[in-house]
Each structure stands twice: as structure tokens, then as C-alpha cells.
Enzyme design. Structure first.
Site, short mmCIF file in Angstrom:
data_model
loop_
_atom_site.label_atom_id
_atom_site.label_comp_id
_atom_site.label_asym_id
_atom_site.label_seq_id
_atom_site.Cartn_x
_atom_site.Cartn_y
_atom_site.Cartn_z
N GLU A 275 70.83 45.33 -24.03
CA GLU A 275 70.70 43.59 -23.27
C GLU A 275 71.68 43.03 -24.43
O GLU A 275 73.04 42.44 -24.08
CB GLU A 275 69.79 42.38 -23.73
CG GLU A 275 70.13 41.61 -22.35
CD GLU A 275 68.32 40.69 -22.41
OE1 GLU A 275 68.44 40.37 -21.27
OE2 GLU A 275 67.91 40.34 -23.11
N HIS A 301 56.61 67.25 -27.38
CA HIS A 301 56.45 68.16 -26.09
C HIS A 301 56.57 67.34 -25.18
O HIS A 301 56.81 66.82 -24.14
CB HIS A 301 54.75 67.66 -26.22
CG HIS A 301 54.36 68.11 -27.37
ND1 HIS A 301 52.87 69.89 -27.49
CD2 HIS A 301 53.93 67.65 -28.24
CE1 HIS A 301 53.28 69.70 -28.92
NE2 HIS A 301 53.05 68.33 -29.47
N LYS A 416 68.44 36.61 -10.28
CA LYS A 416 67.21 34.99 -10.53
C LYS A 416 67.57 34.20 -9.22
O LYS A 416 67.13 33.43 -8.30
CB LYS A 416 67.56 34.42 -11.94
CG LYS A 416 66.92 35.08 -12.66
CD LYS A 416 67.05 34.51 -14.39
CE LYS A 416 66.98 35.11 -15.58
NZ LYS A 416 67.15 34.21 -16.95
#
Lengths: 425, 425
Positions: A275, A301, A416
Site C-alpha cells: 500500500e 514445500h 468505496k
């Protein structure tokens, strides 16, 4: 407390280094970037600790510390708690130990998770901390309203006023709400962004409530801060510079932490890095470095294959903890047919995980992949405070070299707006 | 059960599609790739269920199912359990519900985590499943030895023989060990790699022990398998082709899942994608696609900024769950000064999180970033089985287009060798 090793070679002018020190010093002096000041805020520590005493919040009556907050309001606290919980719970002789209070996070608005998280949570056995810098974070206000309804609380209710604590910017709508109804408020300095706020009340209040020595956390951060502004941290600058100049060649930065305790620290780092540095910079370019958090040995792994044989588009930072303060041992037992695993018998798990870290580092270096390593003596409040500031300074420095504003986040506003429009139809 | 939406435009020859179907059909027919056959292994389901009955492992005496396994031996089981646990626990009328047994994973060799995980675990209240394809995974054998010592068990002990179950390849050293001492063994087909093994006993045994309907999981996978090999899944092929031809332009693939239930599914996907596709391909090139797993809405406050404003080096797949089967609501409460958050009042959290998914998708599409979305009606055993196979087939197809061996992992061997040498000095 720390050893820093780097295995990449870069040439860097002394003048570049000096400029980087100056740039951050200017941010500090100019007052626009507030997180540099947090390590010295001893009065906040005193305020938090006396508030806890005054309200008797350390008592066993409080079983749950419930955080309503998302992103920068939760990740740092989770990170530090997870880094420290095992070690401080195990240390019988420590002056401070993590107590048994549950830290519960209402972050996401996943209804099943909310329901699961709140099992056993009542007003009389919990303290609730509502954290939102701007005050209007929709996830946080929604959970807040939900709790009010669930517990049948009204704003004038004394039980409400004694159970909820607010952390927000001064004069934010949430601050004004808190003032109207006599809720306790801790202010976040307005010049401290959410993702840089863990060393403010945002992290310190919940961490103090579960028993950590928050003064020590700040002391660790302060040690690095002073050393940095005394221009003694050339390695940190070199590392940021290395990332910035290689941003096109190696746009992916892997943090490979060898202990499960780093699970949430990795997530905190991912937020901080993504960010802060994913931006249109001052030259109008789309820049940014993609963070990836891995846990060793588990991800040997998994993701390691991609590092070793995939495209050479990654740098790696490894984290190794020397002392887990735990002597669990792989016993001297031979499993018939599996004798080839006996080489590790009579060694501790601590030795095994560290040897795996060393071996993986070697196998990555053999591929000529840029790598550095942070070796931590042990996880303590102090070393964790230092580590937090280390990555925050690294972020600021890398943002400086990428020529961008490290501290804003304009890219997340559009979503938003769209959300709100959908419901306003 | 599913809707698939894609928003990238690519042209693809019909002949390319036909070749991709043929390539996977050849893998199926040639017998080298075994995971295609797992959805039909109804006899395994019967074996597992009758073994649980025979040994009375469903009884309340068994409080803990302890898995000793790492990577492909644990991630898939964790993923499915987390996807289903909320929904099946909440459904009072379901024929099968997740029971209250704890699923405990001994994965990492972090000694503090091992100690914490084993709290309350005794031989008489637990069943232990040791999973290692090759048999010699050092993390798993070390934990195994540790448990033997901790509980004072010997190989001839009946308690040992009744409490430990082995899952491994036929004739592996671990299989031979199990045969010597009369341990129950479930075999992993040798042509099924660890990261493709969740629909074998590796996942099905523990999932059955905690109460899931494993027949339904396989039925969901089978539905997609049949449809794919009937050449009805062009979208899946197009998506793999899109990733492969854009591997240099967009080397990062983001999976953005809107529900906390996907936490471990994302990790399972990351392993599958990174370890399968990070390879030196048949043309001698270092290829690979970097997977990133995100959770919405949390990561709207984190990584989203980098997607929106950072370099255009990413594709995004979003996952949306239509029905959480949970009607928790944001109540009609106005917080004075925070009236602007009222637009969401009287809506469910289910509506909020889905609207956030839609809004974020729109904000990403506005940046011209390649995106597709998987919309799942609800999380059930059947839909989860389907989803698992979806990503496995996508991986095989992408590996085919990248011209590499999707099923090996040569890059992780060197580290193992170095580790062993260190202790043999």
C-alpha cells in the site's frame, strides 16, 4: 540483538546515501510524517498503563479484548501478539508475561466469521476497542452498530460508556461521537497513517491489555530510530536503493520468515509494502513492488520451487530467530526403514529449523538471486519493536528512491465510492 | 452451483483448444497423472467410512485428529475444513455436520508452535495421521519420533498401533515401517503428487473424521471432471491460455476471495500454482507465474492499492460466495456524526461483503486489468469439491501451455541435500 547479512553487491555513491538520510530527516522535521516520533512517546505508555489500572482492566473479569478495526487498525497488533505470545507465555520468570485474555479481531464483514468470533463474548467479560483513523470505515462502524444491537446497549448507557474505547484522529466524526457520549478516546496523531500506526495507541493499548511491556516495544524502536538519524544505518539505505533500482528486473520481494510466529508479521509487512509503494510516482509512472510473505520451513514445500526455477524476478529477505528458548528435541529413535532420517536425532527442533533456514539460503544463493538475511537473537518486546521500525524505515527509504508519496493510498478510494453509490440508488 | 465470468478478451484458435483437451486426455489415459481418477474412487470413500465405524473413531472419545504432514499433506485438508466449517456447523438440519473434533496440524518444526498445538492432546483422546508421500519428509518423521517419545510408546505397543494411521506411497519406507508394526495404512496412488492429493485419502480421511460427507466432495469434483473431458469447459482452457501467453506481461496472478473462509484455500492455491508452474520448461526457459492470495474485504485496505496504481503486471481472479446462509444484519442505528455510514443500515453483512466484491471488481476493471470472477452459490461439500478440481485442471492446462512438467519439483531438492550434509559432518 540483530545481525544483518546481505549477499547482493551494489555500488552506491556516498552522496546518494547522504541524500536519503536528509530526505527522511526532512520528513521528520517537517512534521508531515508522524510515525518517526512514536518511539519516544513515553507519556502515551504512562497514559495507557494508568488507564488500565484506573479502570481495573487487567483484572480476570476481562476475558476478551475485542478489536473493531481493519487493515492498519488490526494487522500490526496481531503481528506483535503472535510474535511474542509463545515466548512470553513460556517464560515463567519474566517480569511481564502475556496474560490469558483473548485478543479477538472483528475485521472482515464475513457474517459467519463474526458469529464465530463472538462466541463467549459478553459485555461484562470484555473490553471493546473501536479503531478507525478517519472514523468512517464501513466495516468497523457496521460491526460497532451490530454489537450495540446485540448487547442491547444505548449511547447513554453507563455499561456502554465503560466497555467501549475509541481510537481515532482528533476531531474525526468518531471522535465527536465519543465526546458526545463520554467514551474514552485515545487519539492517533493525524500525521500517522494507519499502516504506520502500530506503535501508537492503535497497537499499544490492546498489547498492554494482554500484558506486554509496551515501554520495551518502544525502547526497541527508539534504539533503531536514534541510530538511523545518527546516520549509522547505511545497510538499510543500500537495501532500499537496491530494491528501487531493480524495480523492473526484480519487482517481487519475498519475505521468508523461519518461524510460525511470523505468520501475521508477514501480513503486516505485505500491507505496509504494497500500500505504501504501489503508486503512480512523481514522474507519472506506475511503480510498485509486490510483497510475498512466506513461512519456513512450510513454504520450502511450496513457493520455494518457484523461487529456485522460475523467472529471476524476485529478491528474498530471510528472517532467522537464533533462540526459540525451547529445547524440544528430536529423540534418538530409529524408525526401521527410515534410518536415513536419523541424522537429525538428538538435535533440537530449534537447531533443525535454523539449519533449514541456512540450507534454503544456500540453495537460493546458488541461483544468483538477490538475498539478505536478518538474524534475531530472540523474540522479545524490544527486538520486535526494533524490527517493526526497521521495516517502516525501509519502506520510507524505498518510497523515497522510487520518488513517490509513501504515505497516501489514493487507489482504494474509487471502490468505496462505487460501494456507496450502489446502496444510494 | 457456479457462474463464471471473464472480462478479458482473447482470441484463441479452435485447434488450440482441441489440442489442450487432447493433452490432458493423454495424461489421463497414459496413467502418468493420477489425480484425474480420484473423483471416481468411491471404494476409497467406502473404505474410509467403514474403517471409522469399525474402530469407532467417530465416538466422542476422540477429541483431536492430529495430522503430521506438511505442504501437500496438510494444506488441502486445512483449506476444505475452513471453507466448510462455518456453514456445516450452522446448519442444524443437515444430514452431515462438522463435529467438534479439533483438527490439529503438526506441520512446521517451530518448537513453540509444536508445544502449543499439543496442549490437551493425549493418546487416549486423539487419533494421529502420519502423511508423507515419499515417507521420509524430515519435518514429519521428526514430529512422529517426538510423539513416540512424548507418549512413551513403543512400536509393539497396541495403543500405538491403534492410534496411528499412515498415508504414504505403496512400498515407501514409511509403508514398510507400517507393515512391520501392523499400523493401518492408506496408500496414495504413486502417480498423484502431494499438491494434487487432497481428494485422495490424504484429505478424505481427516475430513471424514471430522464429519464431512466426503462422497459429496468427490461428486462435486466428478461433475467438473466429466464435463471437462466431454470438452465442455472452453472457458477454463481460455483462461489457462490467457495466463500462459501473458506470462511476461502479467507474471503475477492474484486470487481475491471474498470470505474469510478462503484463508487456507488461498494458501493451497499458492502452493499448487507456484510449485507446479515455477519451472525450467522444455525450451530451457525459466518460466512461472507468481500467485498471491487475498481476502476481501480485508485486503481492500492493503494490497488493492498496489493492484490499482502499481505496475500493470497482474491478473486478478475474484471469488464471490452468493449465500453465506447467515442473516446477521447491520441494524438501523445512526451513530451521531457518522450518518454517512447509514447507507448500509438494514442490510445483511452478506449483502455488504458481496457489494464490496462487486465494487472492487468494478474499480479494478476500470484500470483495464485482466480479471475473471467465480461466483459460487454456496459453500457445500459438493461445490468445494468442484472448486478444488477447477484449480487443479487450470494448473494442468496452464502447465501444458507453458510447455513444462507440471507434476515434478526438482528445485526443492538441493536444500534438502544441503541440510543433510550439514548434520553429517
Amino acid at each position: 540483538m540483530f545481525e544483518f547479512e546481505d549477499y547482493y553487491k551494489i555500488d552506491m555513491d556516498e552522496s546518494h546515501k547522504a541524500e536519503a538520510y536528509s530526505a527522511l530527516k526532512e520528513e521528520l522535521d517537517g512534521g508531515e510524517v508522524g510515525y518517526y516520533l512514536l518511539p519516544e512517546d513515553i507519556s502515551l505508555v504512562a497514559n495507557i498503563e494508568s488507564y488500565i489500572l484506573e479502570k481495573n482492566l487487567a483484572s480476570d473479569r476481562i476475558e476478551n479484548v475485542v478489536i473493531l478495526g481493519i487493515g492498519g487498525s488490526s494487522l500490526g497488533t496481531k503481528a506483535i501478539d503472535r510474535l511474542l505470545e509463545y515466548s512470553t507465555k513460556r517464560d515463567e520468570n519474566a517480569i511481564r508475561r502475556r496474560n490469558n485474555k483473548n485478543l479477538i479481531f472483528l475485521e472482515n464483514v464475513d457474517p459467519n466469521e463474526i458469529e464465530e468470533s463472538l462466541k463467549g463474548v459478553r459485555v461484562d467479560n470484555s473490553v471493546f476497542i473501536v479503531i478507525s483513523k478517519s472514523g468512517g470505515t464501513i466495516e468497523t462502524t457496521s460491526s460497532f452498530k451490530f454489537l450495540l444491537k446485540r448487547f442491547g446497549l444505548t449511547f447513554d448507557d453507563e455499561v456502554f460508556q465503560n466497555s467501549f474505547i475509541i481510537i481515532t484522529d482528533k476531531n474525526s466524526p468518531l471522535d465527536q461521537f465519543a465526546n458526545d457520549f463520554n467514551l474514552k478516546v485515545f487519539h492517533l496523531p493525524t500525521n500517522v497513517g494507519g499502516r504506520f500506526s502500530v506503535l501508537s495507541a492503535v497497537g499499544l493499548l490492546p498489547l498492554a491489555l494482554v500484558g506486554y511491556d509496551i515501554g520495551e516495544i518502544l525502547a526497541g524502536a527508539k534504539e533503531l530510530k536514534e541510530s538511523f538519524f545518527a546516520k549509522k544505518e547505511d545497510m538499510l539505505i543500500k537495501k532500499a536503493y537496491y530494491y528501487a533500482i531493480n524495480r523492473e528486473k526484480t519487482p517481487i520481494n519475498v519475505l521468508f520468515s523461519y518461524s510460525s510466529a511470523f505468520k501475521f508479521f508477514n501480513e503486516w509487512f505485505v500491507q505496509l509494502w504494497a500500500e505504501s509503494l504501489g503508486k503512480i510516482n512523481r514522474d507519472g509512472e506506475h511503480v510498485g513492488l509486490t510483497p510475498v510473505g512466506l513461512i519456513g520451513s512450510i513454504d520450502q514445500h511450496s513457493f520455494l520451487q518457484l523461487i529456485i526455477e522460475g523467472p529471476k524476478d524476485k529478491n528474498v529477505t530471510m528472517i532467522k530467530v537464533k533462540n526459540f528458548d525451547n529445547d524440544l528435541m528430536i529423540p534418538d529413535i530409529t524408525l526401521p526403514h527410515l534410518e536415513k532420517t536419523d541424522f537429525i536425532n538428538n538435535h533440537t527442533f530449534n537447531e533443525l529449523i535454523n539449519a533449514q533456514c541456512d540450507a534454503t539460503m544456500q540453495s537460493i544463493l546458488d541461483q544468483d538471486i538477490g538475498l539478505d538475511r536478518i538474524v534475531i537473537d530472540r523474540l522479545t518486546e524490544k527486538s520486535v519493536g526494533y524490527l517493526i521500525l526497521y521495516f517502516e524505515l525501509l519502506t520510507s527509504l524505498t518510497g523515497y528512491f522510487l520518488n513517490l508519496n509513501t504515505y497516501d493510498q489514493p487507489g482504494v478510494e474509487l471502490g468505496k465510492k462505487i460501494l456507496q453509490e450502489r446502496f444510494s440508488k
